[in-house]
Design a protein around this motif. Structure first.
Motif, PDB file in Angstrom:
ATOM      1  N   THR A  67      -3.909  -3.452   1.230  1.00 14.34           N
ATOM      2  CA  THR A  67      -4.388  -2.095   0.964  1.00 14.34           C
ATOM      3  C   THR A  67      -5.537  -1.877   1.584  1.00 14.34           C
ATOM      4  O   THR A  67      -6.348  -3.164   2.134  1.00 14.34           O
ATOM      5  N   HIS A  97       0.344  -0.242   0.579  1.00 16.25           N
ATOM      6  CA  HIS A  97      -0.237   1.191   0.632  1.00 16.25           C
ATOM      7  C   HIS A  97       0.183   1.825   2.035  1.00 16.25           C
ATOM      8  O   HIS A  97       0.255   1.097   3.096  1.00 16.25           O
ATOM      9  N   GLN A  98       0.168   3.246   1.928  1.00 18.91           N
ATOM     10  CA  GLN A  98       0.750   3.891   3.122  1.00 18.91           C
ATOM     11  C   GLN A  98      -0.199   3.475   4.492  1.00 18.91           C
ATOM     12  O   GLN A  98       0.077   3.659   5.423  1.00 18.91           O
ATOM     13  N   LYS A  99      -1.793   3.407   3.968  1.00 14.21           N
ATOM     14  CA  LYS A  99      -2.559   3.319   5.119  1.00 14.21           C
ATOM     15  C   LYS A  99      -3.029   2.221   5.545  1.00 14.21           C
ATOM     16  O   LYS A  99      -4.289   1.961   5.806  1.00 14.21           O
ATOM     17  N   TYR A 126       9.057  -0.169   1.325  1.00 15.17           N
ATOM     18  CA  TYR A 126       8.893   0.910   0.396  1.00 15.17           C
ATOM     19  C   TYR A 126       7.633   0.805  -0.379  1.00 15.17           C
ATOM     20  O   TYR A 126       7.386  -0.492  -0.703  1.00 15.17           O
ATOM     21  N   ALA A 127       7.047   1.543  -0.757  1.00 15.77           N
ATOM     22  CA  ALA A 127       5.574   1.509  -1.627  1.00 15.77           C
ATOM     23  C   ALA A 127       5.941   1.100  -3.057  1.00 15.77           C
ATOM     24  O   ALA A 127       6.902   1.341  -3.630  1.00 15.77           O
ATOM     25  N   ARG A 148       8.892   6.678  -2.009  1.00 20.95           N
ATOM     26  CA  ARG A 148       7.882   6.653  -0.891  1.00 20.95           C
ATOM     27  C   ARG A 148       8.183   5.396   0.227  1.00 20.95           C
ATOM     28  O   ARG A 148       8.101   4.419  -0.271  1.00 20.95           O
ATOM     29  N   ASP A 149       8.494   5.968   1.330  1.00 25.00           N
ATOM     30  CA  ASP A 149       8.507   4.560   2.473  1.00 25.00           C
ATOM     31  C   ASP A 149       7.020   4.471   2.943  1.00 25.00           C
ATOM     32  O   ASP A 149       6.279   4.948   2.952  1.00 25.00           O
ATOM     33  N   LEU A 150       7.048   3.147   3.527  1.00 30.23           N
ATOM     34  CA  LEU A 150       5.935   2.670   3.939  1.00 30.23           C
ATOM     35  C   LEU A 150       6.201   2.731   5.513  1.00 30.23           C
ATOM     36  O   LEU A 150       7.307   2.639   6.056  1.00 30.23           O
ATOM     37  N   PRO A 151       5.109   2.452   6.461  1.00 26.97           N
ATOM     38  CA  PRO A 151       5.077   2.620   7.939  1.00 26.97           C
ATOM     39  C   PRO A 151       5.788   1.113   8.385  1.00 26.97           C
ATOM     40  O   PRO A 151       4.977   0.591   9.344  1.00 26.97           O
TER      41      PRO A 151
END
Length: 313
Positions: A67, A97-99, A126-127, A148-151
């Motif tokens: 994260t 985490h997405q970021k 996935y988150a 929520r998808d993750l990058p």
């Protein structure tokens, strides 16, 4: 005859309850603040290379669950480059985490200079979501897709650009100091995405050349370990279990979050299928889900495996 607590007895019970609550709070504080950042390196040596081969050092990373703003974790990961591994094997669950892609790539930058391979875990795709911790004591099932998808595509593209090999349901051979290392890997078995890819056939005389067969997966489900073993693997690397994450001192893991026996949830053990026996290394992982940031009696780890030649007979 009916009895009642005396004032002294009531006070004693009150003190006992207070001490119990205090001890529980102290344990939770230690698990959530201290132990989950006590990163350690576990070192193992295995005599599994062909006679005469030069030693091979594999750094096994798993379950980083990055994260933003995890400075101590990032600094520790950067410091692992001092080990100068011959290969890095990453068994997934890099994100939480997405970021987190940028901070993770910054932390891994010194290690991306070494040859490496990787496979995905569910928390690359996935988150993580908030779960009832008691659900882990029920029969293990494939994880349902969170919202929520993750990058993950951005992350894996960066791994590939650095030269790390994607082993998602595929195999590939790599040369090292006169030794051919045959890798096979699968997509995350916890999501039931695994499809076994046999080792490369090579030439008609490839079996005669010095080689080592390594299998890589995120979640060590027994079906996966079996088909790796049946396919000729000589070393299996996996993660996912977090070593149980919250363990009982002197006993070990209570859960493995898959169908792997809990006594195998961390460490190096032999996996047996018929007459074959293959070393299985399960990493306890480096991080945790951001919704369950605790570890107890189960410190986070990376693993350095030093592979040496078998004894000549």
């Amino acid at each position: 005859m009916k009895t009642t607590d005396t004032p002294r007895t009531g006070a004693a019970l009150g003190w006992t309850a207070a001490l119990t609550v205090t001890a529980a709070a102290a344990t939770l504080g230690y698990a959530s603040v201290v132990e989950r950042t006590l990163f350690q390196l576990r070192e193992e040596t295995l005599q599994i290379l062909p006679p005469g081969a030069k030693p091979l050092r594999i750094l096994h990373l798993s379950d980083i669950h990055m994260t933003p703003h995890q400075k101590s974790k990032a600094d520790w990961l950067k410091g692992l480059a001092r080990l100068n591994p011959d290969f890095v094997v990453n068994t997934g669950d890099n994100l939480s985490h997405q970021k987190a892609v940028g901070p993770l790539l910054d932390a891994l930058a010194p290690l991306l200079k070494f040859p490496g391979v990787f496979v995905p875990g569910s928390n690359d795709y996935y988150a993580p979501t908030l779960k009832n911790p008691f659900s882990y004591f029920t029969k293990a099932k494939s994880a349902a897709k969170p919202l929520r998808d993750l990058p993950w595509a951005e992350l894996f593209s960066a791994f590939g650009a650095a030269g790390w090999i994607d082993l998602t349901n595929r195999s590939q051979s790599v040369g090292f100091n006169g030794l051919r290392v045959d890798f096979t890997g699968v997509d995350d078995p916890h999501l039931a995405r695994d499809k076994y890819a046999p080792y490369p056939n090579g030439s008609s005389t490839s079996a005669e050349a010095p080689h080592l067969r390594v299998a890589v997966a995120h979640a060590p489900y027994q079906r996966v370990l079996d088909y790796f073993t049946e396919g000729g693997a000589e070393l299996i690397l996996a993660g996912h279990t977090h070593g149980g994450q919250v363990c009982v001192p002197g006993y070990g893991a209570l859960v493995s979050n898959c169908d792997l026996p809990t006594w195998r949830a961390r460490g190096l053990t032999p996996w047996e299928l018929g007459a074959r026996q293959v070393p299985l290394n399960v990493s306890a992982g480096i991080g945790t889900s951001r919704f369950a940031p605790v570890r107890f009696a189960c410190k986070p780890e990376a693993v350095l495996l030093t592979l040496t030649p078998r004894t000549r007979f």
